[in-house]
Enzyme design. Structure first.
Site, PDB file in Angstrom:
ATOM      1  CB  SER A 135      -0.873  -0.047   1.260  1.00 64.49           C
ATOM      2  OG  SER A 135      -1.616   1.133   1.386  1.00 64.49           O
ATOM      3  CE  LYS A 161      -4.859   0.019   0.453  1.00 68.85           C
ATOM      4  NZ  LYS A 161      -5.646  -0.769   1.426  1.00 68.85           N
ATOM      5  CG  LEU A 162      -1.607   4.025  -6.692  1.00 65.79           C
ATOM      6  CD1 LEU A 162      -1.818   4.992  -7.856  1.00 65.79           C
ATOM      7  CD2 LEU A 162      -0.163   4.053  -6.224  1.00 65.79           C
ATOM      8  CE  LYS A 163      -4.083   3.639   2.455  1.00 69.87           C
ATOM      9  NZ  LYS A 163      -5.352   3.120   2.961  1.00 69.87           N
ATOM     10  CG  ASP A 189      -7.896   2.318   0.732  1.00 68.33           C
ATOM     11  OD1 ASP A 189      -9.078   2.728   0.831  1.00 68.33           O
ATOM     12  OD2 ASP A 189      -7.270   1.839   1.697  1.00 68.33           O
ATOM     13  CG  ASN A 191      -8.413   4.923   3.784  1.00 66.14           C
ATOM     14  OD1 ASN A 191      -7.333   4.998   3.216  1.00 66.14           O
ATOM     15  ND2 ASN A 191      -8.766   3.871   4.506  1.00 66.14           N
ATOM     16  CD  GLU A 214      -9.286  -0.970   0.653  1.00 64.44           C
ATOM     17  OE1 GLU A 214      -8.248  -0.960  -0.034  1.00 64.44           O
ATOM     18  OE2 GLU A 214      -9.299  -1.311   1.842  1.00 64.44           O
ATOM     19  CG  ASP A 239     -11.039  -1.380   5.030  1.00 61.77           C
ATOM     20  OD1 ASP A 239     -11.232  -2.191   5.937  1.00 61.77           O
ATOM     21  OD2 ASP A 239     -10.090  -0.557   5.071  1.00 61.77           O
ATOM     22  CE  LYS A 263      -7.537  -2.627   6.805  1.00 64.30           C
ATOM     23  NZ  LYS A 263      -7.966  -1.211   6.798  1.00 64.30           N
ATOM     24  N   GLY A 291      -4.439  -4.592   5.917  1.00 61.73           N
ATOM     25  CA  GLY A 291      -3.410  -4.434   6.938  1.00 61.73           C
ATOM     26  C   GLY A 291      -3.557  -3.092   7.622  1.00 61.73           C
TER      27      GLY A 291
END
Ligand code: NPG
Length: 373
Positions: A135, A161-163, A189, A191, A214, A239, A263, A291
């Site tokens: 990530s 995975k790119l934030k 992702d 968030n 995500e 998530d 998770k 994670g």
């Protein structure tokens, strides 16, 4: 099995590089470990969240109180605190899945050590190594992002995975595709950083063949995620919104997600994580293991879970050195893009006493049986 002693250890480990997401920047892993002693064996676990409730509503100081005052009294009142009895005993306490997971995992570790059984065997693992993704946090510039990814790919990581967040989404994805090509397994992702009003913008990501996007929208809003999924070809993965297997069942039924991030801490532990895996797999929905920058104590059991058959996508199960110059356990090392599934009893790993002592900032007893044998 009789519970004799529960100890809490605060640990602070510096990260090798700051980790920036849409909800904040982390420069160290600050959390606590639980150490339980039963009449048969000892067990360890790690609380997965952080000092501030930015990723989820739980946080270190709150979890300490919940474990000490609400969860442990319910467990010590049980005639036999086997792992299977814990979740029903703790169910009266609403939410606090990450705190419950820490308690359950330490007890599960102790119970399995008593049987000499590895967690992977107990869960039904079918692999002895798992493919590793990495990530990658939000960076100050695209060249810096490309440099970091180049290094991770050289190390052998199999998926990136790119934030993302508003202002750092389509362009970084385009830059990565331009530099590394369309074959690189790539996902993003958010968030929870977007709203449905961003749907037209997020649709631009459909051009890049991503594995998934995500948690794009607000936590727990399955309806909005379903509406977004109707407008995207990129699979939505949830998530933060999935707190148990029943949530995953609702999300899948509503087509609010086509991939599930599991998770174990977020869903209350490994038993519920396995239920979520079974449910998703029965619906043909791929799962992968998330994670939370865990030390080796949290990473080891995640690797056991990620070895179950439905984990068909690489997880955020990176090597220890991606996070820490020095971990509190023997480090997990990447070999050919994979990490080994621990083979020892229980979670298969314990802290290295000297290193643990150096990273421990406080340590105290949460429970001591009045008449230990
Ligand atoms: O490799 O452990 C890792 C980090 C993976 O991006 C990752 N975790 O939102 O999933 C997340 C994020 C996270 C990090 C969440 C820390 C909470 C705390």
């Amino acid at each position: 099995m009789r519970l004799e002693h529960v100890e809490l250890l605060h640990v602070t480990l510096p990260l090798v590089t700051p980790f920036r997401t849409s909800f904040g920047t982390m420069t160290s892993k600050d959390t606590f470990l639980l150490h339980v002693v039963t009449d048969e064996a000892e067990g360890w676990s790690e609380f997965a969240a952080d000092p501030e409730p930015l990723y989820c509503s739980e946080f270190v100081a709150g979890a300490e109180i919940v474990i000490r005052d609400a969860l442990l009294p319910r467990i010590t009142a049980l005639p036999e605190p086997t792992t299977a009895a814990l979740a029903p005993a703790m169910a009266a306490v609403k939410g606090h899945e990450l705190a419950k997971a820490a308690v359950e995992t330490a007890m599960l570790d102790a119970e399995l050590r008593g049987y000499g059984m590895p967690l992977a065997t107990f869960l039904g693992a079918v692999r002895d190594r798992v493919p590793a993704g990495v990530s990658v946090g939000i960076k100050d510039s695209l060249p810096q992002l490309i440099d970091d990814i180049e290094r991770y790919l050289e190390e052998g990581y199999l998926r990136i995975k790119l934030k993302i967040e508003p202002g750092w989404d389509v362009e970084p994805v385009r830059a990565v595709r331009t530099r590394f090509g369309d074959a690189l397994p790539l996902q993003v992702d958010a968030n929870t950083a977007y709203t449905l009003a961003d749907a037209a913008h997020l649709r631009k990501l459909d051009d890049f063949g991503l594995l998934l996007i995500e948690e794009p929208l607000a936590e727990n809003n399955l309806h909005a995620h379903a509406r977004l999924q109707r407008r995207l070809t990129t699979p939505v993965c949830l998530d933060e919104s999935l707190h148990n297997a029943a949530d995953a069942a609702s999300a899948i039924a509503m087509d609010a997600c086509r991939v599930v991030n599991i998770k174990p801490a977020r869903v209350g532990g490994y038993l519920e994580a396995r239920r979520m895996h079974d449910l998703a797999t029965a619906h043909g929905v791929p799962v992968w293991c998330g994670g939370m920058l865990e030390t080796g104590i949290g990473r080891a059991p995640n690797l056991a879970l990620a070895a179950l058959p439905g984990f068909t996508l690489p997880g955020d199960t990176s090597a220890s050195r991606r996070y820490f110059a020095e971990d509190i356990t023997e480090p997990f090392v990447l070999a050919d893009g994979h990490l080994p599934v621990p083979t020892g009893p229980g979670i298969g790993i314990t802290p290295l006493p000297d290193v643990l002592a150096r990273f421990t900032t406080a340590r105290y007893a949460l429970y001591a049986a009045s008449h230990p044998r």
